[in-house]
Design a protein around this motif. Structure first.
Motif, PDB file in Angstrom:
ATOM      1  N   CYS A   1      56.033  13.822  37.205  1.00  0.00           N
ATOM      2  CA  CYS A   1      54.678  13.359  37.527  1.00  0.00           C
ATOM      3  C   CYS A   1      53.664  13.918  36.529  1.00  0.00           C
TER       4      CYS A   1
ATOM      5  N   PHE B   1      48.664  15.418  39.014  1.00  0.00           N
ATOM      6  CA  PHE B   1      49.278  15.303  40.335  1.00  0.00           C
ATOM      7  C   PHE B   1      50.015  16.589  40.697  1.00  0.00           C
TER       8      PHE B   1
ATOM      9  N   TRP C   1      40.779  14.768  44.589  1.00  0.00           N
ATOM     10  CA  TRP C   1      41.997  14.734  45.405  1.00  0.00           C
ATOM     11  C   TRP C   1      42.060  13.547  46.364  1.00  0.00           C
TER      12      TRP C   1
ATOM     13  N   LEU D   1      44.207  10.771  45.393  1.00  0.00           N
ATOM     14  CA  LEU D   1      45.635  11.021  45.267  1.00  0.00           C
ATOM     15  C   LEU D   1      46.295  10.936  46.642  1.00  0.00           C
TER      16      LEU D   1
END
Ligand code: ZN
Length: 97
Positions: A52, A56, A88, A91
């Motif tokens: 990733c 992340f 965040w 995500l």
């Protein structure tokens, strides 16, 4: 090529920045989660994180490390997360198989 040592190193430097001291940081195969934090202070990171993006990885690392200070996902937890990973909310921590 990144490896587990690199991921643990990043987690170590985040722990210093967040002023938390995990008992241990492990990188192992996890299929249903990106990371976990045990009540005894062991932070486990999914080995797949190595594939990733750094941003992340940071998100998962900070999320799990912050659980050493705040065990839930309440307002304080979110405030601390926002302080370190401002984006965040864009995500997604849930893992789709
Ligand atoms: Zn959590």
């Amino acid at each position: 090529m990144q490896n587990a040592k690199y991921l643990r190193h990043r987690a170590d430097s985040w722990a210093k920045r967040l002023k938390v001291s995990p008992r241990s940081i492990r990188v192992q195969q996890m299929t249903r989660k990106w990371g976990s934090c045990s009540t005894l202070g062991t932070v486990t990171l999914a080995a797949d994180l190595l594939r990733c993006k750094d941003s992340f990885q940071d998100f998962v690392i900070v999320h799990e490390l912050l659980h050493l200070r705040v065990p839930n996902h309440g307002r304080l937890f979110k405030a601390l997360l926002t302080a370190h990973i401002p984006h965040w909310r864009t995500l997604d921590l849930t893992r789709k198989a």
